[in-house]
Write a protein that holds these residues in place. Structure first.
Motif, mmCIF file in Angstrom:
data_model
loop_
_atom_site.group_PDB
_atom_site.id
_atom_site.type_symbol
_atom_site.label_atom_id
_atom_site.label_comp_id
_atom_site.label_asym_id
_atom_site.label_seq_id
_atom_site.Cartn_x
_atom_site.Cartn_y
_atom_site.Cartn_z
ATOM 1 N N PRO A 239 0.884 -1.273 -0.032
ATOM 2 C CA PRO A 239 0.053 -0.204 -0.132
ATOM 3 C C PRO A 239 1.040 1.265 -0.138
ATOM 4 O O PRO A 239 0.518 2.165 -0.674
ATOM 5 N N MET A 242 2.313 2.837 -3.275
ATOM 6 C CA MET A 242 1.613 3.432 -4.234
ATOM 7 C C MET A 242 2.155 5.091 -4.354
ATOM 8 O O MET A 242 1.406 5.831 -5.079
ATOM 9 N N GLU A 243 3.011 5.436 -3.507
ATOM 10 C CA GLU A 243 3.564 6.593 -3.584
ATOM 11 C C GLU A 243 4.397 6.955 -5.017
ATOM 12 O O GLU A 243 4.340 7.877 -5.437
ATOM 13 N N THR A 246 1.927 6.267 -11.077
ATOM 14 C CA THR A 246 1.030 5.286 -11.394
ATOM 15 C C THR A 246 1.419 4.271 -12.253
ATOM 16 O O THR A 246 1.155 2.927 -12.231
ATOM 17 N N SER A 249 3.133 1.564 -10.256
ATOM 18 C CA SER A 249 2.032 0.698 -9.706
ATOM 19 C C SER A 249 1.552 -0.355 -10.617
ATOM 20 O O SER A 249 1.394 -1.555 -9.938
ATOM 21 N N HIS A 253 3.570 -3.466 -9.154
ATOM 22 C CA HIS A 253 2.858 -3.850 -8.235
ATOM 23 C C HIS A 253 1.555 -4.342 -8.406
ATOM 24 O O HIS A 253 0.612 -4.389 -7.634
ATOM 25 N N LYS A 304 -5.957 4.708 -5.540
ATOM 26 C CA LYS A 304 -4.675 3.662 -5.562
ATOM 27 C C LYS A 304 -4.650 2.748 -4.356
ATOM 28 O O LYS A 304 -4.074 1.690 -4.471
ATOM 29 N N LYS A 305 -4.985 2.981 -3.368
ATOM 30 C CA LYS A 305 -4.886 2.171 -2.166
ATOM 31 C C LYS A 305 -5.955 1.121 -2.227
ATOM 32 O O LYS A 305 -5.767 -0.043 -1.994
ATOM 33 N N ALA A 308 -4.164 -1.111 -4.433
ATOM 34 C CA ALA A 308 -3.235 -1.961 -3.941
ATOM 35 C C ALA A 308 -3.601 -3.044 -3.094
ATOM 36 O O ALA A 308 -3.344 -3.996 -3.063
ATOM 37 N N PHE A 345 -5.058 0.032 -12.825
ATOM 38 C CA PHE A 345 -4.021 1.201 -12.536
ATOM 39 C C PHE A 345 -3.937 2.242 -13.437
ATOM 40 O O PHE A 345 -3.704 3.308 -13.211
ATOM 41 N N GLN A 359 -6.505 12.142 -6.027
ATOM 42 C CA GLN A 359 -6.536 10.502 -5.713
ATOM 43 C C GLN A 359 -7.764 10.247 -4.910
ATOM 44 O O GLN A 359 -8.023 9.113 -4.827
#
Lengths: 626, 175, 101
Positions: A239, A242-243, A246, A249, A253, A304-305, A308, A345, A359
């Motif tokens: 999680p 996600m910094e 994108t 990610s 990820h 995004k979380k 994730a 994503f 976001q």
């Protein structure tokens, strides 16, 4: 065609070097298309080299480049078999699309060329991992992938949260790597080599099912996989990751790096076959992770979380599959997930890009009118992940659940968990979709969303096509995928097969559950006003049930206290004290001895005289004069 | 017999001169003490049949070296007695110990001969005249002799250099 | 009793020890120097005495050489002392402690 396999790694590496050193001079356009072109070329090479496996009669090949450490069976060599071909195509294919997307997404960033350099580096690393013919080379790729992930997560390192996230990812991964390393040591001690084919051939000869050594090896390998693939208890880094931008990610990820753990277990299928205890643990952890992550995803407000935690949850499905022994089902879900998660994503990135960095889903809404392409493609992905027929997610998820059910006994409990997770997945994905695209815009003033440029929407479309259609690869009627992978799992026991009627009913149950989840979410979130999410459940889930704080209090804080003790007490007093003490000894004795240098002639003369007397007496004694 | 008495007398003179040199406050007295020691030693050389050495001792040592010493003493003007303070007792004790130690070591080293009282000199008639010494000096030890010539030349040059440089420095310092 | 070589050697030793004491105890540079001369003389005496005892003339030759060198040394040494005195107006060696560590 396999003569060109070395290009698969060499090309991205070269691309990384080029972009790193002269990328700035190349300019954004050239750097970006160059990076994309490299990966696209790699995809084509892999495709033409690997298409022969589809017929089922091509044999696996080991392509040796050079002997690295012959005594331990570690060579720089690629194992080119259906499994590695599959992963290579996924990595380069999805990777190429994401490179293309990044040209648009990262436009204007100050370090644009470096981004592509790191992306290329990641592709190279992942390919080393996937293509390795022995554990040692795989570990090299494993570590390089971790490095690339760190570089990409903290790409915007001026933000302290990004830098911290990169650090966290690397450290948590390291814990997994410890497990991998200890496993490697035991493997070497047991088999004397790292080469896959040798080990897998030796295992049936040396051990019976359930042997302790193999159980230990597989457990430790799973620790490594848990780190990379974000399973309990090592999922906490994902999680935070996600910094990163994108596209990162999406690529790392969602589609590729996190699947490395699953891939590694699949590669070691022979070992896991001989360790049913570990396999059971693996399956349980997978199911538990899937459930926990899904529940947390329900309450997240950052788009995004949500994705994730959704990734963690779907990885749980894959891990459950390999734990059950359904390797091709797990890999199939890996493939479909790669497409629809990457699509999700990238679509989220498109939305964020359109809303100038927003976001929080509570400030989105009504985007379907303004961003039709994104809307439709993400819609396809949404239906796929929710498990709606005929999209790919339905087929892959269903196969996993069917294989779990077919094992019977207490495994059915895991199936039940899987069904519950399917329900929750459908729920939170619908929540995401509805909050983002439907209803009226809740965006603050001054934000004017628009559709993204072609470089960003083209990959979305391509991925959507695959997300929709790729399910056809492995329907119960046409197990193309499974047959394709069979040579790679030649020595492995087959998972339990269910009868067709059972499959049908299981599929129906799954579909029903998914539709239920969608309907509940639609009705809850499709209203004009968003429902309040402030009960104790919502708050706890939003905070991921305090797992990070728990780790922080019980693991990180004591560790930090120990480090501080060493730094503030041991280091200054003992080590510095020792060094200073030696210096003081020297200066002190120098001060004392300085008296001898009085500068007085007579003192020196006296010294000479006394010494002479002493020496004289000495010589006389030695000469026997007394 | 006469030899013994001569030896005893002049040995005593030598010791007395040395003691004077050690303990006199006035440097001139010390110089004179040393001078007398040198004369005494010259006499002892004659007793040892080292005639050339004795004469050279008187000419060079007593005649040149001690004169030079006295010149410098006068020049520097330290002939005032009591210009320097007392020695601390510890130093005196140490000095005494060292000196006695030296003497004791040396004496004890030769005590076999001393105790047994060996006979008179092995070569009673050495004949240390000029001819004999010159034969040795310019024969076997030519090179050493020449080296000493060089040494003396260098010493003379060095003295001149010291005098001149010092003068130059003083002149520069003054101007 | 006859005079043996030992007597001369003992005399030499005694003079030598007194020279050592002089070097250690006196502060006046000139007197220190004179003590050194005394030491050289005592050694000369020893040389000559043993030369007579052994019947070799080399002892006297050695004594001559020692005298030469002592003369050269005195020359230089006194020149140095004079030079120092010009600088410091004192021949007290205790004040010449510039090499103090």
């Amino acid at each position: 065609m396999t003569d060109y396999l070395w290009l698969l790694v060499a090309l991205p590496l070269a691309g990384a070097v080029v972009n790193l050193f002269i990328g700035r001079r190349l300019g954004e356009k050239v750097a970006g298309w160059f990076g994309f072109g490299i990966v696209a070329a790699a995809f084509l090479i892999a495709f033409f080299a690997g298409v022969g496996f589809l017929g089922g009669d091509k044999l696996a090949e080991t392509v040796l480049f050079f002997s690295w450490i012959p005594s331990v069976g570690a060579d720089v060599a690629f194992l080119w078999d259906p499994l590695s071909v599959l992963l290579t195509l996924i990595v380069t294919g999805v990777g190429a699309l994401i490179h293309l997307y990044s040209i648009g997404y990262m436009h204007g960033d100050a370090r644009f060329p470096r981004f592509f350099a790191f992306l290329n580096l990641f592709i190279a690393s992942m390919l080393i991992l996937v293509l390795a013919s022995n554990y040692a080379l795989m570990f090299v790729g494993w570590e390089l992938v971790g490095l690339s992930s760190y570089l990409l997560i903290s790409f915007w390192f001026e933000k302290p949260s990004a830098a911290a996230a990169g650090k966290k990812a690397f450290i948590v991964n390291r814990i997994g790597d410890w497990g991998f390393l200890v496993a490697l040591m035991i493997i070497f001690a047991t088999f004397g080599t790292f080469d896959f084919q040798t080990i897998f051939a030796e295992t049936p000869v040396l051990f019976g099912v359930g042997a302790g050594t193999i159980t230990a090896i597989t457990l430790l390998l799973f620790v490594g996989a848990a780190g990379k693939s974000a399973q309990i208890p090592l999922y906490i880094w994902l999680p935070d990751a996600m910094e990163g931008p994108t596209p990162v990610s999406a690529l790392i990820h969602a589609a590729t790096m996190v699947t490395a753990g699953v891939f590694m277990i699949a590669r070691s299928a022979v070992l896991f076959d001989y360790a049913p205890t570990t396999a059971a643990i693996v399956a349980v952890v997978g199911a538990a992770t899937a459930l926990l992550a899904a529940v947390i995803a329900v309450a997240q407000t950052d788009i995004k979380k949500v994705l994730a935690y959704s990734t963690i949850s779907q990885l749980g499905y894959m891990v459950l599959a390999v734990g059950v022994g359904a390797y091709s089902a797990g890999l199939f879900h890996l493939t479909t997930h790669a497409f629809f998660k990457a699509l999700l994503f990238l679509g989220a990135g498109s939305v964020i890009h359109a809303l100038a960095g927003e976001q929080d889903m509570r400030r989105m809404g009504g985007l379907r009118k303004v961003m039709p392409v994104t809307f439709i493609t993400m819609g396809i992905a949404w239906l796929s992940i929710a498990g709606i027929i005929p999209f790919s997610g339905f087929w892959s998820k269903d196969e996993i659940l069917a294989a779990t059910f077919a094992k019977g006994g207490w495994w059915i409990g895991l199936w039940a968990i899987g069904i519950v997770v399917a329900l929750i997945t459908a729920f939170y994905m619908t929540r995401l979709f509805v909050m983002t695209f439907l209803g009226d815009s809740r965006a603050p003033e001054g934000v004017h969303p628009h559709e993204s440029p072609a470089t960003m929407t083209t990959p979305l479309i391509i991925l959507a096509v695959f997300s929709a259609g790729i399910g056809g690869l492995n329907t119960p009627w046409q197990l193309v995928f499974e047959h394709y992978l069979e040579p790679a799992f030649a020595g492995v026991m087959h998972p339990a097969e269910a009868e067709f009627s059972t499959l049908f009913w299981l599929g129906a149950v799954a579909l029903l559950v998914a539709v239920t989840g969608i309907v509940i979410a639609w009705r809850r979130y499709g209203r004009a006003e968003l429902p309040a999410e402030d009960g104790s459940f919502w708050t706890n889930a939003l905070g991921a049930f305090g797992v990070d704080d728990f780790y922080g209090r019980w693991i990180v804080a004591p560790g930090r206290r120990v480090a501080e003790w060493w730094a503030s007490v041991f280091d200054p007093k003992v080590i510095d004290g020792g060094v200073h003490g030696i210096a003081r000894l020297v200066t002190g004795s120098g001060d004392e001895l300085r008296i001898l240098q009085s500068g007085q002639v007579r003192w020196y003369a006296s010294g000479v005289a006394i010494a002479s007397v002493v020496l004289l007496v000495l010589f006389l004694i030695l000469g026997g004069a007394f | 017999m006469g030899e013994t008495i001569t030896f005893i007398i002049f040995a005593a003179v030598a010791i007395a001169g040395a003691a004077t040199m050690l303990m006199a406050r006035n440097p001139v007295y010390s110089a004179v003490g040393l001078l007398s020691t040198m004369f005494a030693i010259a006499i002892l050389y004659i007793l040892l049949d080292a005639h050339l050495v004795a004469v050279v001792q008187v000419i060079i040592y007593a005649g040149a070296v001690m004169t030079l010493f006295l010149f410098v003493i006068m020049l520097i003007g330290v002939d005032r007695p009591g210009a320097y303070g007392e020695r601390p007792l510890s130093q005196r004790i140490m000095t005494g110990v060292v000196a006695v130690g030296f003497f004791a070591a040396l004496a004890l080293a030769g005590r076999q001969a001393w105790v047994t009282g060996s006979s008179a000199f092995g070569a009673p008639d050495l004949n240390g005249t000029i001819e004999t010494v010159a034969d040795e000096l310019f024969g076997t030890w030519t090179i050493v002799f020449l080296a000493t010539v060089i040494l003396l030349t260098i010493a003379a040059l060095g003295t001149i250099a010291l005098a001149y440089f010092d003068q130059d420095a003083e002149e520069e310092g003054a101007s | 009793m006859t005079v043996t070589v030992t007597w001369y050697l003992l005399l030499g030793a005694a003079l030598f020890s007194m020279g050592v004491a002089g070097v250690m105890i006196r502060r006046n540079a000139l007197i220190m120097f004179m003590s050194i001369e005394l030491m050289l003389n005592s050694v000369n005496l020893t040389f000559v005495a043993i030369s007579k005892d052994l019947g070799l003339i080399e002892g006297q030759v050695a004594a001559l050489f020692v005298m030469v060198i002592a003369a050269a040394e005195v020359t230089i040494g006194l020149a140095i002392i004079v030079a120092i005195f010009r600088k410091k107006a004192s021949a007290n060696v205790d004040e010449l402690a510039e090499l103090k560590g």
